[in-house]
Design a protein around this motif. Structure first.
Motif: not given
Lengths: 157, 177, 388
Positions: C148-152, C209-210, C288-289, C330-335
Motif C-alpha cells: 500500500f505504501a509503495l502504491e500511495m 489505515i482502517s 482501507p487506506f 467507510g472502512l476507516l471509520g466503521v471498520g
C-alpha cells in the motif's frame, strides 16, 4: 516456440514455507454457557427450538432451520450410545500410535446432534454399535471449559 | 436501517477479557508446513541468481522481456520463447521506509523497500526489493523516484539461489554504468 | 446483452463492528442475516438460495469457512455458494446474488458476508504475509502495508499530492462514522492527528489505515414481482462490474487502478450511465487506506486522474457536498471486517437511497448510488450501481 523442461531433478528447486499463525478462538455465545456447565457442574446442556420441535446438542445460539434465537436451555442426560466408531492406529502426522485410539460418534436420547469423542476403558474388539456409554470428566479443579474436560466415554454400568 | 443493531447489539470484548480468561477460549497453532515447487522458470531464475545474474524470458509475439521469468506470456497466452539476461542495474519506480516487520513488530532499524525496473527488461517489469546506502530523507523528499540503482550481491560462496542473494540495490555511482 | 429480470434489494442487516467479538463466526453471520430477513419482512423458509463471502480462511483460522458459516448464513438445505475475490468479495457477494435472481432461476436470494479477524494472534498481519509469493516475496519479509505504501507514494509522486491532502479523507470518514451505530473507529480528528500518528511504512501512518475488525453484513435480493410485493421502496441493482488485473502487482501502473476503471465501465454501461460524477448521487468507495478512496474515485471516473484530492479539499465529497463519498464513515471509520466491510457499503447505499440513513442521510433525495470494493493482490475492482 519452445516448451522447455528441466530434465535433471536436482535442478528443480523447491522452497520451504510455513504459515506461522496462532489462533485464539472464543467459544461464542452458546458455547460460553455450554462449556461452563461442563466445567463447573459436570452437566450437558442443549438448546430447544419450540417452533421446529428440536433440541440441539451441543447447545446452539440459533436454530439452523428457522434462524430463531434459542433461549430455552435443556439439561441432557450424559449417558449416550455409540452410533458409529473407528479405530485410529496413526496420529495426525502419520506416526504409529503406541496404543490404538477408539473414536466414536455418540448420540444422546431425545436430542438432535451428539459428540465426537474418544472411548476408554474398553478394548477395540469389545466396542459395539449401540453400546451405551457415559463420560469420564477431568477432576473439577483441572477443567478449563473445553471439550477435553471430557477425558473419554466409557461403557456405562 | 442500521438502527436495527439495537435489537442485536452484539458482544464486544477487550483484549483483557481474553487474556484474563473472562470468556472461554480455545487455542490452536496449525502445523502447516509447505514445500513449494519453484517450477521451470523460477528454478532457473534462482540458479542464475546464485551465479550473480538475472535472467528473464522473452515472448516473441508481444516482444516483452519478462522478469522474473515466466514459461508462458499471460498477455498472449502462449509459451515464452527464450532466456534473456538482463542487467543488475535499474531505476526506482517507487520506494517507502518500513518501520515494521512482517508480523507488525517494530523494526530496530527501518528498511527501504522499492519497486525497481531493471535495465534490459520491458518497461513496467518492476520487481520488489530493498534499497541500501540511500538516505531515508531522499525517500521522504521523493528524490529516490527515478534513481539509478545497482544490485549489491552476497559473496558468491554465500549465495544459495534465493532472491536474497541480492542484498539490496544501491545508488549508481557517478560515471558507473 | 439481455438481462432477464430486474433485481432489487429489499432488506439489509449489519452487526456491530469491533476489534474482538465474543460471537463465533457463525453467530456473527446469524445476527446480520436475522436483521436482513426481519427488515425484508420474510422468514428463512422464503429464501430460495444463499450466496456468502468471506476473506482468506487464515484470519478466522477455520478452513472451509464457507461450510462452517453455512447455517449462520441461512444456508441449511439450500443452494449455497461461497464466492471469493479477496477484499473485493464484499461487493462481489451481491453481484453473484444478483445473477442468481436475474437469471430467473430464483426469486429470493440472501447475500451474507462475514469476517472474524480477531482469532489470528497476536496480529492478523502474519496471515496477510501468506498471500504473497513464497519464493520471491516472502523471503524479503514482505508486509501488506509495504505494498500500500509503495502504491500511495507512487500516486503522490505522479500527481504531486501531499500527505495532508490525503489525510483529509481519514478525517472526513472517521467523522462521518460518528453517526453510525455499528462504527468501531468513529472520531473527531484533525489532519495533524493523522500526520502525528505512528509511522508504519512511510508514507503510511497509523491513522491512514482502517482497523482489524470482526463483523458481518447481509442483504436480501428479490425479483421484480416479489420485491414489489414485499416493499414500496425496493432499491434496484442496475449495474454490476468486476475486473481482475495481473497477479504481478509490481508490473502495474501503481498510480492508477485501470482494472477498477474497467469494472466501473462495465457497471456504467449496464446502468446507462454516461457521466458518472453527474449521475451518481452518493458513492461508497473502498477505503482501507485513506489514499485508496482517492485512487478509487479516479478509477471509478468520479474524478479526473490526480484530482480526487482537490475535490476532497473543496468539500465536494462531504455528506452535504455535490458528490458525497463514504457517508457511512467507510472502512476507516466503521471498520474493516474484510468481506463484511464491502457489503456494509452496499447496505449503506441501500439505506441512503431509501432515505433511511438517519443522521447519515445525504441531502437532496439521492436516486442513484454506487458501491465499490477492491482487493486480491491489489488487482480486483468490484462495482455495483443501485437506483431507488
Amino acid at each position: 516456440m519452445s516448451l522447455e523442461k528441466i530434465r535433471d531433478p536436482e535442478r528443480m528447486r523447491r522452497w520451504p514455507g510455513h504459515m506461522e499463525t496462532d489462533y485464539v478462538y472464543t467459544v461464542g455465545l452458546a458455547g460460553e454457557r455450554f462449556f461452563r456447565e461442563i466445567k463447573d457442574n459436570g452437566k450437558f446442556y442443549g438448546t430447544r427450538c419450540e417452533k421446529c420441535g428440536i433440541t440441539y446438542f451441543p447447545a446452539r445460539t440459533f436454530c439452523e432451520r428457522c434462524l430463531s434465537e434459542l433461549k430455552e436451555w435443556v439439561e441432557v442426560s450424559p449417558r449416550g450410545y455409540v452410533e458409529m466408531y473407528t479405530i485410529a492406529y496413526m496420529d495426525l502426522e502419520g506416526n504409529k500410535l503406541e496404543k490404538p485410539e477408539i473414536w466414536a460418534f455418540i448420540r444422546f436420547e431425545g436430542v438432535f446432534g451428539g459428540l465426537v469423542h474418544k472411548l476408554g476403558e474398553v478394548k477395540p474388539e469389545e466396542v459395539k454399535i449401540g453400546m451405551v456409554v457415559e463420560p469420564v470428566l477431568k477432576p473439577k479443579e483441572q477443567r478449563e471449559g473445553s471439550i477435553t474436560d471430557i477425558l473419554y466415554f466409557k461403557p456405562a454400568k | 436501517m442500521s438502527e436495527k443493531i439495537k435489537e442485536y447489539p452484539g458482544h464486544p470484548l477487550s483484549e483483557q477479557d481474553i487474556s484474563t480468561g473472562k470468556v472461554l477460549t480455545t487455542k490452536w497453532r496449525p502445523k502447516a508446513r509447505y514445500m513449494y515447487a519453484a517450477g521451470v522458470a523460477i528454478s532457473k531464475f534462482l540458479e542464475e541468481l546464485k551465479n550473480g545474474r538475472i535472467v528473464g524470458r522473452k515472448c516473441r509475439k508481444c516482444g516483452r522481456i519478462l522478469v522474473p521469468p515466466r514459461m508462458y506470456c499471460e498477455w498472449c497466452f502462449r509459451p515464452t520463447d527464450e532466456w534473456v539476461y538482463v542487467k543488475d542495474t535499474g531505476r526506482v519506480v517507487t520506494a517507502v521506509i518500513s518501520y515494521i516487520a512482517a508480523d507488525r513488530a517494530r523494526l530496530e532499524k527501518p528498511e527501504i523497500i522499492a519497486v525497481i525496473e531493471l535495465d534490459g527488461a520491458s518497461p513496467g517489469m518492476g520487481i520488489l526489493h530493498k534499497l541500501g546506502e540511500v538516505d531515508p530523507e531522499d525517500v521522504k523528499n521523493m528524490k529516490v523516484f527515478g534513481m539509478r540503482v545497482k544490485a549489491v550481491w552476497k559473496p558468491p560462496e554465500e549465495r544459495e539461489g534465493s532472491i536474497t542473494d541480492i542484498l539490496y540495490f544501491r545508488p549508481l555511482k557517478e560515471g558507473e554504468e | 446483452m439481455i438481462i432477464k429480470r430486474k433485481v432489487a434489494v429489499v432488506g439489509a442487516g449489519l452487526t456491530l463492528f469491533r476489534r474482538r467479538m465474543q460471537e463465533t463466526s457463525r453467530e456473527l453471520a446469524w445476527e446480520a442475516t436475522k436483521m436482513a430477513l426481519e427488515t425484508a419482512g420474510i422468514e428463512l423458509k422464503d429464501v430460495e438460495c444463499v450466496v456468502m463471502g468471506s476473506a482468506p480462511d487464515a484470519f478466522d483460522g477455520i478452513h472451509m469457512k464457507g461450510e462452517n458459516l453455512a447455517d449462520g448464513c441461512g444456508g441449511w438445505r439450500k443452494p449455497y455458494t461461497r464466492v471469493f475475490v479477496g477484499g473485493g468479495t464484499g461487493v462481489f457477494v451481491p453481484i453473484a446474488a444478483w445473477w442468481h435472481v436475474a437469471s430467473g432461476h430464483f426469486d429470493i436470494c440472501l447475500a451474507v458476508a462475514e469476517e472474524k479477524m480477531s482469532p489470528c494472534h497476536p496480529h492478523p498481519q502474519w496471515a496477510f504475509h501468506t498471500i504473497f509469493d513464497p519464493i520471491l516475496s516472502r523471503p524479503l519479509g514482505v508486509n501488506l502495508i509495504w505494498i500500500f505504501a509503495l502504491e500511495m507514494h507512487r500516486y503522490m509522486y505522479k500527481y504531486g499530492i501531499k500527505k495532508e491532502d490525503i489525510a483529509l479523507v481519514s478525517v472526513k470518514n472517521k467523522a462521518n462514522a460518528l453517526d453510525h451505530p455499528c462504527a468501531q473507529l468513529a472520531a473527531k480528528i484533525t489532519v495533524e492527528d493523522v500526520l502525528n500518528s505512528e509511522v508504519l511504512v512511510w508514507p503510511v501512518q497509523r491513522l491512514d489505515i482502517s482497523p482489524i475488525t470482526d463483523g458481518a453484513a447481509a442483504i436480501v435480493l428479490a425479483s421484480e414481482d416479489v420485491a414489489k410485493k414485499l416493499t414500496d421502496s425496493p432499491v434496484w441493482i442496475e449495474g454490476v462490474g468486476w475486473c481482475l488485473d495481473s497477479r504481478y502487482w509490481t508490473n502495474r501502473d501503481l498510480a492508477y487502478p485501470k482494472y477498477v476503471e474497467y469494472a466501473a465501465r462495465m457497471a456504467y454501461k449496464m446502468a446507462g450511465i454516461h457521466n458518472p460524477p453527474k449521475e451518481i448521487d452518493v458513492a461508497e468507495v473502498y477505503d482501507p487506506f485513506d489514499y485508496k478512496e482517492l485512487h478509487h474515485m479516479e478509477g471509478l471516473l468520479l474524478a479526473r486522474k490526480g484530482e480526487a484530492p482537490k475535490l476532497t479539499k473543496e468539500g465536494v465529497t462531504q455528506r452535504d457536498g455535490d458528490l458525497p463519498i463514504n457517508p457511512s464513515g467507510g472502512l476507516l471509520g466503521v471498520g474493516n471486517p474484510i468481506a463484511a466491510a464491502g457489503l456494509m457499503k452496499v447496505c449503506e447505499i441501500f439505506w441512503q437511497l431509501r432515505g433511511e440513513a438517519g443522521k447519515r442521510q445525504v441531502p437532496g433525495d439521492p436516486r442513484t448510488g454506487l458501491a465499490q470494493a477492491w482487493g486480491d493482490l491489489m488487482q480486483i475492482g468490484t462495482v455495483i450501481v443501485m437506483r431507488a
